[in-house]
Every structure is written in structure tokens, then in C-alpha cells.
Design a protein around this motif. Structure first.
Motif, PDB file in Angstrom:
ATOM      1  N   LYS A 174       0.830  -1.211   0.000  1.00 14.56           N
ATOM      2  CA  LYS A 174       0.000   0.000   0.000  1.00 14.56           C
ATOM      3  C   LYS A 174       0.862   1.257   0.000  1.00 14.56           C
ATOM      4  O   LYS A 174       0.500   2.270  -0.636  1.00 14.56           O
ATOM      5  CB  LYS A 174      -0.915   0.000   1.220  1.00 14.56           C
ATOM      6  CG  LYS A 174      -1.875   1.192   1.232  1.00 14.56           C
ATOM      7  CD  LYS A 174      -2.929   1.064   2.305  1.00 14.56           C
ATOM      8  CE  LYS A 174      -3.900   2.236   2.229  1.00 14.56           C
ATOM      9  NZ  LYS A 174      -4.988   2.135   3.231  1.00 14.56           N
ATOM     10  N   LEU A 175       1.996   1.204   0.700  1.00 10.35           N
ATOM     11  CA  LEU A 175       2.875   2.373   0.781  1.00 10.35           C
ATOM     12  C   LEU A 175       3.899   2.421  -0.346  1.00 10.35           C
ATOM     13  O   LEU A 175       4.707   3.349  -0.414  1.00 10.35           O
ATOM     14  CB  LEU A 175       3.593   2.385   2.137  1.00 10.35           C
ATOM     15  CG  LEU A 175       2.689   2.530   3.370  1.00 10.35           C
ATOM     16  CD1 LEU A 175       3.510   2.390   4.647  1.00 10.35           C
ATOM     17  CD2 LEU A 175       1.951   3.869   3.359  1.00 10.35           C
ATOM     18  N   GLY A 176       3.872   1.430  -1.219  1.00 10.09           N
ATOM     19  CA  GLY A 176       4.800   1.395  -2.340  1.00 10.09           C
ATOM     20  C   GLY A 176       6.238   1.152  -1.916  1.00 10.09           C
ATOM     21  O   GLY A 176       7.171   1.667  -2.539  1.00 10.09           O
ATOM     22  N   LEU A 177       6.421   0.360  -0.862  1.00  7.67           N
ATOM     23  CA  LEU A 177       7.757   0.095  -0.326  1.00  7.67           C
ATOM     24  C   LEU A 177       8.228  -1.309  -0.691  1.00  7.67           C
ATOM     25  O   LEU A 177       7.418  -2.214  -0.903  1.00  7.67           O
ATOM     26  CB  LEU A 177       7.746   0.240   1.198  1.00  7.67           C
ATOM     27  CG  LEU A 177       7.317   1.605   1.743  1.00  7.67           C
ATOM     28  CD1 LEU A 177       7.161   1.537   3.259  1.00  7.67           C
ATOM     29  CD2 LEU A 177       8.327   2.681   1.351  1.00  7.67           C
ATOM     30  N   LYS A 178       9.536  -1.460  -0.741  1.00  9.65           N
ATOM     31  CA  LYS A 178      10.127  -2.765  -1.009  1.00  9.65           C
ATOM     32  C   LYS A 178      10.518  -3.432   0.313  1.00  9.65           C
ATOM     33  O   LYS A 178      10.737  -2.767   1.320  1.00  9.65           O
ATOM     34  CB  LYS A 178      11.360  -2.621  -1.906  1.00  9.65           C
ATOM     35  CG  LYS A 178      11.054  -2.112  -3.306  1.00  9.65           C
ATOM     36  CD  LYS A 178      12.339  -2.022  -4.134  1.00  9.65           C
ATOM     37  CE  LYS A 178      12.035  -1.536  -5.555  1.00  9.65           C
ATOM     38  NZ  LYS A 178      13.282  -1.439  -6.373  1.00  9.65           N
ATOM     39  N   MET A 179      10.600  -4.753   0.286  1.00  3.44           N
ATOM     40  CA  MET A 179      11.072  -5.479   1.458  1.00  3.44           C
ATOM     41  C   MET A 179      12.495  -5.033   1.775  1.00  3.44           C
ATOM     42  O   MET A 179      13.371  -5.043   0.912  1.00  3.44           O
ATOM     43  CB  MET A 179      11.050  -6.980   1.190  1.00  3.44           C
ATOM     44  CG  MET A 179      11.582  -7.834   2.341  1.00  3.44           C
ATOM     45  SD  MET A 179      10.579  -7.750   3.844  1.00  3.44           S
ATOM     46  CE  MET A 179       9.104  -8.639   3.327  1.00  3.44           C
ATOM     47  N   PRO A 180      12.760  -4.604   3.021  1.00  3.06           N
ATOM     48  CA  PRO A 180      14.110  -4.126   3.366  1.00  3.06           C
ATOM     49  C   PRO A 180      15.142  -5.249   3.324  1.00  3.06           C
ATOM     50  O   PRO A 180      14.827  -6.412   3.583  1.00  3.06           O
ATOM     51  CB  PRO A 180      13.934  -3.586   4.785  1.00  3.06           C
ATOM     52  CG  PRO A 180      12.746  -4.315   5.328  1.00  3.06           C
ATOM     53  CD  PRO A 180      11.839  -4.528   4.158  1.00  3.06           C
ATOM     54  N   THR A 181      16.367  -4.863   3.012  1.00  3.35           N
ATOM     55  CA  THR A 181      17.481  -5.817   3.003  1.00  3.35           C
ATOM     56  C   THR A 181      18.585  -5.411   3.973  1.00  3.35           C
ATOM     57  O   THR A 181      19.497  -6.190   4.226  1.00  3.35           O
ATOM     58  CB  THR A 181      18.079  -5.960   1.589  1.00  3.35           C
ATOM     59  OG1 THR A 181      18.538  -4.671   1.144  1.00  3.35           O
ATOM     60  CG2 THR A 181      17.034  -6.496   0.617  1.00  3.35           C
ATOM     61  N   THR A 182      18.521  -4.170   4.469  1.00  2.00           N
ATOM     62  CA  THR A 182      19.502  -3.677   5.438  1.00  2.00           C
ATOM     63  C   THR A 182      18.769  -3.070   6.629  1.00  2.00           C
ATOM     64  O   THR A 182      17.570  -2.762   6.545  1.00  2.00           O
ATOM     65  CB  THR A 182      20.410  -2.596   4.831  1.00  2.00           C
ATOM     66  OG1 THR A 182      19.630  -1.409   4.585  1.00  2.00           O
ATOM     67  CG2 THR A 182      21.030  -3.071   3.527  1.00  2.00           C
ATOM     68  N   TYR A 183      19.492  -2.863   7.723  1.00  2.34           N
ATOM     69  CA  TYR A 183      18.844  -2.274   8.894  1.00  2.34           C
ATOM     70  C   TYR A 183      18.402  -0.840   8.630  1.00  2.34           C
ATOM     71  O   TYR A 183      17.388  -0.390   9.173  1.00  2.34           O
ATOM     72  CB  TYR A 183      19.777  -2.340  10.114  1.00  2.34           C
ATOM     73  CG  TYR A 183      20.957  -1.404  10.079  1.00  2.34           C
ATOM     74  CD1 TYR A 183      20.892  -0.140  10.657  1.00  2.34           C
ATOM     75  CD2 TYR A 183      22.148  -1.771   9.452  1.00  2.34           C
ATOM     76  CE1 TYR A 183      21.967   0.733  10.626  1.00  2.34           C
ATOM     77  CE2 TYR A 183      23.230  -0.913   9.423  1.00  2.34           C
ATOM     78  CZ  TYR A 183      23.144   0.337   9.995  1.00  2.34           C
ATOM     79  OH  TYR A 183      24.215   1.202   9.952  1.00  2.34           O
ATOM     80  N   GLN A 184      19.149  -0.109   7.760  1.00  2.00           N
ATOM     81  CA  GLN A 184      18.724   1.265   7.449  1.00  2.00           C
ATOM     82  C   GLN A 184      17.397   1.267   6.704  1.00  2.00           C
ATOM     83  O   GLN A 184      16.496   2.067   6.996  1.00  2.00           O
ATOM     84  CB  GLN A 184      19.785   1.987   6.603  1.00  2.00           C
ATOM     85  CG  GLN A 184      21.108   2.190   7.318  1.00  2.00           C
ATOM     86  CD  GLN A 184      22.147   1.177   6.844  1.00  2.00           C
ATOM     87  OE1 GLN A 184      21.804   0.041   6.520  1.00  2.00           O
ATOM     88  NE2 GLN A 184      23.405   1.592   6.823  1.00  2.00           N
ATOM     89  N   GLU A 185      17.265   0.377   5.724  1.00  3.01           N
ATOM     90  CA  GLU A 185      16.013   0.280   4.985  1.00  3.01           C
ATOM     91  C   GLU A 185      14.875  -0.151   5.910  1.00  3.01           C
ATOM     92  O   GLU A 185      13.740   0.338   5.796  1.00  3.01           O
ATOM     93  CB  GLU A 185      16.162  -0.709   3.835  1.00  3.01           C
ATOM     94  CG  GLU A 185      17.128  -0.255   2.749  1.00  3.01           C
ATOM     95  CD  GLU A 185      17.390  -1.332   1.715  1.00  3.01           C
ATOM     96  OE1 GLU A 185      18.125  -1.049   0.746  1.00  3.01           O
ATOM     97  OE2 GLU A 185      16.872  -2.462   1.871  1.00  3.01           O
ATOM     98  N   PHE A 186      15.174  -1.038   6.829  1.00  2.00           N
ATOM     99  CA  PHE A 186      14.174  -1.499   7.787  1.00  2.00           C
ATOM    100  C   PHE A 186      13.674  -0.333   8.642  1.00  2.00           C
ATOM    101  O   PHE A 186      12.466  -0.196   8.876  1.00  2.00           O
ATOM    102  CB  PHE A 186      14.783  -2.586   8.673  1.00  2.00           C
ATOM    103  CG  PHE A 186      13.968  -2.910   9.885  1.00  2.00           C
ATOM    104  CD1 PHE A 186      12.807  -3.663   9.782  1.00  2.00           C
ATOM    105  CD2 PHE A 186      14.355  -2.460  11.141  1.00  2.00           C
ATOM    106  CE1 PHE A 186      12.040  -3.966  10.905  1.00  2.00           C
ATOM    107  CE2 PHE A 186      13.603  -2.760  12.273  1.00  2.00           C
ATOM    108  CZ  PHE A 186      12.437  -3.510  12.149  1.00  2.00           C
ATOM    109  N   GLU A 187      14.586   0.509   9.102  1.00  2.00           N
ATOM    110  CA  GLU A 187      14.196   1.650   9.919  1.00  2.00           C
ATOM    111  C   GLU A 187      13.239   2.569   9.162  1.00  2.00           C
ATOM    112  O   GLU A 187      12.216   3.023   9.711  1.00  2.00           O
ATOM    113  CB  GLU A 187      15.447   2.423  10.350  1.00  2.00           C
ATOM    114  CG  GLU A 187      16.321   1.675  11.340  1.00  2.00           C
ATOM    115  CD  GLU A 187      17.664   2.347  11.562  1.00  2.00           C
ATOM    116  OE1 GLU A 187      17.875   3.449  11.020  1.00  2.00           O
ATOM    117  OE2 GLU A 187      18.508   1.771  12.281  1.00  2.00           O
ATOM    118  N   ASP A 188      13.540   2.834   7.904  1.00  2.00           N
ATOM    119  CA  ASP A 188      12.679   3.708   7.104  1.00  2.00           C
ATOM    120  C   ASP A 188      11.296   3.090   6.901  1.00  2.00           C
ATOM    121  O   ASP A 188      10.269   3.795   6.934  1.00  2.00           O
ATOM    122  CB  ASP A 188      13.325   3.994   5.750  1.00  2.00           C
ATOM    123  CG  ASP A 188      14.573   4.861   5.859  1.00  2.00           C
ATOM    124  OD1 ASP A 188      14.711   5.557   6.883  1.00  2.00           O
ATOM    125  OD2 ASP A 188      15.399   4.823   4.926  1.00  2.00           O
TER     126      ASP A 188
END
Length: 514
Positions: A174-188
Motif C-alpha cells: 500500500k505504501l509502495g515500499l520494497k522489502m528491506p534488506t539492510t537495517y537502514q532500509e528497515f528503519e525507514d
């Protein structure tokens, strides 16, 4: 519902020692008595199928032994245990590690007999063969004094990876986000899920990351302990270390504080109790990310959640949490009331055959399992639909984790699992992360003087580390206070604590190599 966690800061080490000596206990092995009273502890509401069919009658038929079961529920056993152990009405044996723990055994050695002399080809051929092939089965039950007071198990089909990160895929899309692969992406991703109304109700009722406080550090590459007894303890295969005293822990806390400030961590992360957290999981359509054992734990909408990959952590490496050890001890103890220990141990040795290990863990053939003509086994679905998933079906009708048994990888590979339920689902979603797990922290045994010192040290150390962890995530300051924090841990005896653990590990390794 199965929820596996490594929580409870300040748990202590009361469940981490097999201590003491055998004294002058002599059992009468010449008796012809083939009838025994065996005490076990079960969860309320369990059926009696686990001992009416399958392993128990098979073992009794093979050895001409009759067992009278004395069963307590987990709710009542805490109050009854002291009376049973101290009242002079001992059963012939205690069955399953829900009956006696390490501390119970350590404090009641006068009522138990050492078992090592019975572990031979004549009396216990199955266990003897297993211990020769798999030395860990002997190592985990060998106490610091060299004696064996309980029997071990290795549970079938357990995954290497334990609790892992699940993310709401519906919200990602729904938010147009991809599955995170790093902790920084996860935080966002967590910030977006907590602040951009992904459930679409116009309210600010979503939270980003939620779960148990120590295992929730996995996205940053912090390895919570795989030990069942010692909070935060880990080792690299040779040397032990205390996770909250590592640079990885420090860096992870810095990032968690930043995420907390940005709204990506549940504001009640450190203050909610177990019941409140489970309520949120039950209504998990308000949770963006959670570290748990199985997506079925995420309540009414488990299909919305998908397992995340192992994320690149703050040290640049991918880390997955290793599951608790499939090996355990305290699965069977023989008391001084037993007039024929040899015969009773011949009976329990039958639990270590492949067929009986399958039935002990998954339930009897024809009910929850099926033995196929080609030597494989199939797990059956609950046709009555009284149980949510296969593992709940097994827990109600089998001994499951709480019995002497042996299921190695070869046996597990002969099982036809149910892919979308229980252990079948776990094996499918956890296996891709297995290569990122660390070494298994073994269940160590300690000498009486070591145990006394460890219990005192750990209570203070864990409480201090846990308080600082909560303070730093919610208020910041880890970088400024880190050196003083490490100094205080050492003042509280951290180096001594680690030294005792290292010595116990050395004894364990010696037993493994014998």
C-alpha cells in the motif's frame, strides 16, 4: 499457539546446573518388580492420547513393564512439587523436563540415583548407540561432578533459525515500499508504517516495530542468546561473550534510539507486559513489524505477514537468530524409591527408537502421524478442526518437547510435513536464514561454588544492562555513557562471570571429545 522467546532479563542461572555427588545411594536391581509409578506434568486440557497410544504402550509391550502415571498440570505442579520431593512419597521416576529442572535436581540428589552405569549395550542399547554417534547427548547430561542424573533428548524436525522478523506485506504494497534488506532500509519502513496510516482508518493507531525487547534487536544484527538458561550469553564457538558489552550492541542501541525518536518503535516497547503485547499481536493489523517464531502468532491476520530476509546489520554482516537448542536434559530421573532401576531404564530406552521418537514428538500412528510402507512418516491434519495448526494438534496428543527421544536430521528428512502449518511451515520459511546463524550456546553445568557466585552476579549484571538498554533506546546517551557502563559491568563482576562460564564450557568440550 507456539511463541518462543528469549525474554526475562535477570532470569538467573537457577536452571543451569547439575550439581553434587551420588552419596551412598544403592538401588536393588535384583527385584523382579516390573510395575512402576512415573510422574509427569502436562498442560491443562491435554488429552490422554499421548500415553494411551503410541510410544508408551509400545515401550511397555517391548519390555513387559507396567507404568502407572501420576500426572499433574503445570498450574498445580509448582505448589505440589515441594510436597512430592520432601514428603517421602516419591514416584519411581520423574518424566519430562517440566517435572524437574536443574535446580530441583541439584537440591534433591539424595532422592535420585546416578544413571551412568545403566547406560550400556545390555540395559539401554538405543541410548548407548546414540551417545556414541552423537556425543552431545552425553555431554549435556554430564554434571560438573561427572555423574549423570537425568536423561537427554534431541527433538525432531526443529529448525536452526529461531524467532525471525515478519513484516506486514499488505502495508508494504500500500505504501509502495520494497522489502528491506539492510537495517537502514528497515528503519525507514518502520517509520513509514507507523506514520502514514497504512491501515487506512484515518487514525494514528499503527506501530512500527513491536515484540520482545531482546530478540527485537535482530534487524540490527544483534544475536540474542540461543541458551535456554542464560540471558544475553553467546560465544563464537570457542570464547564466550556477553552481548550487551559488545560494540555491535552499542551501535544497535544508537540506531534504535533514532528509530524510537522517529516513531518507528512502539512507544510501549519497554513498559508493556506479556499480556498486553499478546493482545497487540492478536490484533496485529496494527503492527508493522514483529520478531516472533511463527506468523500464526500474529493473530487474526497472519497471511498479511511475510518473513523478511536476514538483514545486513550494523557490523555489515547478515545475522539470523539461532533457535533454542533441540537438545535438552532432565527428561527422565530415577528416584531411590525405585526397586528395579534396570528394568525401568530398559523401558525408557525404548523411547529412543526412531518410531517411538516420532510418536513421542508428533503423536501416535493413526492419530496425528502415519508410518508409511517406504519407511517415511507423514504428519496428519486434525480432521476435527479443534486445533489451529499441526503443532497444536501434536502438543495436545504427544509428549512433544517433554520426553526422552532422539530425532536427528536423518529422521527429520524422512517426515512428510504439512507445508503451510506447524513445523512444515517453520522449516520452509526459516531454512533460507540458517546460514546466517551463529554457534549454538550449550547448556553448561556448574560446580556448587560456581553456581552460587553466578546466580548472584547475573542478577545484578542483567538488571543493570536491561535498565540501561531501555534508557538509551528511549532517551539516548549510549555513546556518552558507554565507557562508564562497561566499567560498572566489570565492577559488578562481569569478567568473573565470563571466566566461570568459560571454565564450564571447557569441561563441556572435554566431555564432547571423550
Amino acid at each position: 499457539m507456539k511463541i518462543r522467546n528469549y525474554v526475562a532479563l535477570g532470569m538467573g542461572l537457577a536452571m543451569a546446573a547439575l550439581l553434587g555427588g551420588c552419596g551412598s545411594k544403592n538401588a536393588n536391581d535384583s527385584s523382579n518388580n516390573n510395575s512402576f509409578t512415573v510422574l509427569n506434568v502436562r498442560f491443562p486440557g491435554s488429552s490422554k492420547t499421548y500415553r494411551a497410544k503410541g510410544t508408551v504402550p509400545a515401550a511397555s509391550k517391548a519390555t513387559n513393564v507396567t507404568v502407572k502415571w501420576k500426572t499433574y498440570t503445570t498450574l498445580e505442579w509448582g505448589d505440589k512439587k515441594g510436597t512430592v520431593l520432601g514428603g517421602g512419597e516419591l514416584p519411581d521416576a520423574f518424566f519430562g523436563n517440566t517435572a524437574l529442572g536443574d535446580a530441583d535436581i541439584a537440591n534433591n540428589l539424595a532422592s535420585l540415583i546416578p544413571l551412568e552405569k545403566y547406560i550400556n549395550k545390555k540395559t539401554m542399547p538405543n541410548l548407548t548407540k546414540i551417545m556414541k554417534k552423537d556425543p552431545k547427548m552425553r555431554a549435556i547430561v554430564t554434571s560438573a561432578d561427572g555423574h549423570i542424573y537425568s536423561l537427554p533428548s534431541r527433538m525432531t524436525g526443529r529448525t536452526i533459525t529461531g524467532n525471525q522478523l515478519y513484516i506486514n506485506k499488505k502495508w508494504l504494497d500500500k505504501l509502495g515500499l520494497k522489502m528491506p534488506t539492510t537495517y537502514q532500509e528497515f528503519e525507514d519502513v518502520m517509520v513509514a508504517m507507523a506514520t502514514k496510516d497504512p491501515n487506512g482508518n484515518g487514525k494514528k493507531d499503527e506501530v512500527g516495530l513491536d515484540g520482545f525487547t531482546n530478540i527485537a534487536m535482530i534487524p540490527w544484527g544483534v544475536q540474542a542468546s540461543s541458551s535456554t538458561t542464560t540471558q544475553w550469553m553467546n560465544y563464537d564457538g570457542k570464547k564466550v561473550y556477553y552481548t550487551p558489552a559488545t560494540e555491535t550492541f552499542k551501535k544497535a542501541v544508537e540506531h534504535m534510539h533514532d528509530l524510537y525518536k522517529r516513531g518507528g518503535i512502539d512507544p510501549e516497547f519497554f513498559t508493556q507486559d506479556f499480556t498486553k503485547l499478546m493482545t497487540k499481536f492478536t490484533n496485529a493489523s496494527k503492527v508493522g513489524g514483529a520478531v516472533t517464531y511463527n506468523p500464526v502468532n500474529l493473530g487474526k491476520t497472519p497471511d498479511e505477514y511475510v518473513a523478511a530476509p536476514a538483514l545486513v546489520g550494523v557490523d555489515g554482516k547478515k545475522v539470523a537468530l539461532r533457535d533454542q537448542d533441540p537438545y535438552s536434559r532432565n527428561q527422565f530421573e530415577v528416584t531411590t524409591a525405585c526397586k528395579n532401576p534396570k528394568k525401568l531404564l530398559q523401558w525408557v530406552d525404548q523411547f529412543y527408537t526412531p518410531d517411538n521418537s516420532i510418536q513421542s514428538y508428533y503423536g501416535p500412528f493413526g492419530k496425528t502421524t502415519k508410518k508409511n510402507s517406504d519407511g517415511t512418516y507423514s504428519l496428519l491434519k486434525d480432521k476435527s478442526k479443534k486445533h489451529w495448526v499441526q503443532d497444536d494438534f501434536a502438543i495436545n496428543n504427544a509428549f512433544r518437547d517433554w520426553a526422552p527421544q532422539y530425532g536427528d536430521d536423518a529422521l527429520a528428512n524422512k517426515i512428510h510435513y504439512i507445508d503451510n502449518q506447524g513445523d512444515g511451515l517453520r522449516r520452509k520459511i526459516a531454512t533460507p536464514l540458517d546460514k546466517y546463524t551463529g554457534p549454538q550456546y550449550p547448556a553448561l553445568s556448574f560446580k556448587p561454588e560456581e553456581q552460587k557466585e553466578l546466580s548472584s552476579l547475573l542478577a545484578d549484571i542483567d538488571a543493570y544492562a536491561g535498565n540501561k538498554y531501555a534508557q538509551w533506546v528511549t532517551k539516548g546517551g549510549v555513546d556518552k555513557e558507554w565507557n562508564a557502563y562497561i566499567k560498572q559491568l566489570n565492577t559488578m563482576g562481569l569478567k568473573k562471570f565470563l571466566s566461570i562460564q568459560q571454565k564450564a564450557l571447557k569441561r563441556y568440550d572435554k566431555t564432547m571429545n571423550q
